[in-house]
Design an enzyme around this catalytic site. Structure first.
Site, PDB file in Angstrom:
ATOM      1  N   SER A 163       3.713   6.101   0.538  1.00 39.16           N
ATOM      2  CA  SER A 163       4.604   5.095   1.113  1.00 39.16           C
ATOM      3  C   SER A 163       5.375   5.676   2.292  1.00 39.16           C
ATOM      4  O   SER A 163       4.790   6.029   3.312  1.00 39.16           O
ATOM      5  CB  SER A 163       5.547   4.539   0.034  1.00 39.16           C
ATOM      6  OG  SER A 163       6.277   3.438   0.520  1.00 39.16           O
ATOM      7  N   HIS A 187       5.596  -2.902  -1.377  1.00 37.65           N
ATOM      8  CA  HIS A 187       4.130  -2.957  -1.332  1.00 37.65           C
ATOM      9  C   HIS A 187       3.562  -4.198  -2.012  1.00 37.65           C
ATOM     10  O   HIS A 187       2.468  -4.164  -2.569  1.00 37.65           O
ATOM     11  CB  HIS A 187       3.532  -1.671  -1.916  1.00 37.65           C
ATOM     12  CG  HIS A 187       3.987  -0.446  -1.186  1.00 37.65           C
ATOM     13  ND1 HIS A 187       3.558  -0.156   0.086  1.00 37.65           N
ATOM     14  CD2 HIS A 187       4.874   0.521  -1.523  1.00 37.65           C
ATOM     15  CE1 HIS A 187       4.151   0.953   0.494  1.00 37.65           C
ATOM     16  NE2 HIS A 187       4.966   1.370  -0.458  1.00 37.65           N
TER      17      HIS A 187
END
Length: 300
Positions: A87, A192
């Site tokens: 991420s 996400h």
């Protein structure tokens, strides 16, 4: 040893004081950040846990701590063959790989954190880790609930799920009934997932028109578990509201000969994932001057 990969962690790895042991040797990195966002070094070194949980602070602070450690490794003569980040960590990996300069990366990560924080405020969302089930079973149970999504494929038997808090409560019962262990995560949003669509769109607008440098060290993308090509901005935008495929990244790296993984910066969560994915792999940690010296000695 054949090939070395550097891995950069994401949100959740932060803690007060991270990066401080490298301040003297990597001061230029922190001074660069101060010019763009005055006070960020103090938050990194002296901020409370609550200060660092705020996404708009977490991301730039982790970027600095991880970048300082990576730069120290490079100056120590460590030459990675591959890079990947989880991420937020992918923004660091791209800076180290050459997609953009360190200062441009800091500007990017500040904007990314701001956009994701604002998006999080619009929905009552949360995340939890599901352990002991296959990816397919997690996906099946998620499909039974609206507004619940599998978002981080971490390692065998561990997938992170994001969704509306009310929907997560119902899904948790199904996961538990299927034999899973469910662990709530201390995060501020449903990262996400489609709940980040607006952040992804605004991030795309922010990145549009910027120049992209030549990636000199392959950077493996969260979205597709493949090395970045010329589509840097597109993949960075897509990453925000699509799953992180960490397990597949590690397997694909191993297929190219990578057998040594160095987790760079705070925490050792990614190292634990790697060991579950590739039990025979070598995992190392590099955050402090002492650890960086130890890594150099091991790889000598």
């Amino acid at each position: 040893m054949n090939k070395i990969a550097l891995l950069f962690p994401g949100q959740g790895a932060q803690y007060p004081g991270m990066g401080k042991p490298l301040y003297e040797t990597e001061r230029e990195i922190f001074d660069m950040a101060e010019k763009f966002r005055p006070g960020i070094t103090k938050i990194c070194f002296e901020g409370t846990p609550d200060d660092l949980k705020k996404t708009e602070n977490t991301q730039p602070c982790l970027y600095l701590a991880e970048l300082a450690a990576a730069n120290s490794l490079l100056r120590a003569g460590i030459k990675p063959d591959a890079l990947a980040g989880f991420s937020l960590g992918e923004i660091v990996a791209l800076a180290v790989g050459g997609a953009y300069s360190y200062d441009v990366g800091f500007e990017i990560v500040c904007r990314r954190g701001e956009l994701m924080a604002k998006c999080s405020e619009k929905f009552e969302t949360g995340m939890f880790a599901v352990l002991k089930l296959s990816n397919e079973e997690v996906e099946r149970i998620c499909s039974l609930h609206s507004d619940v999504y599998p978002v981080n494929y971490n390692c065998p038997g561990q997938v992170t799920v994001a969704g509306l808090k009310t929907a997560l409560d119902a899904a948790k019962a199904d996961f538990t009934a299927a034999g899973a262990k469910v662990i709530p995560l201390a995060v501020s949003g449903g990262f996400h997932s489609p709940f980040m669509d607006e952040a992804a769109e605004k991030f795309r607008e922010f990145l549009a028109g910027r120049d992209v440098g030549l990636i000199e060290i392959p950077v493996w993308a969260n979205c597709n578990a493949e090395p970045y090509g010329d589509d840097v901005w597109s993949l960075m935008e897509t990453q925000i509201n699509h799953p992180v495929r960490f397990e597949q990244i590690i397997r694909n790296m191993a297929d190219t000969g990578v057998d040594t993984f160095i987790e760079v910066g705070p925490g050792q969560t990614l190292s634990k994932f790697v060991k579950k994915i590739l039990p025979d792999a070598t995992t190392l940690h590099a955050e402090t001057p002492e650890e960086i010296a130890a890594v150099k000695e091991v790889l000598a």
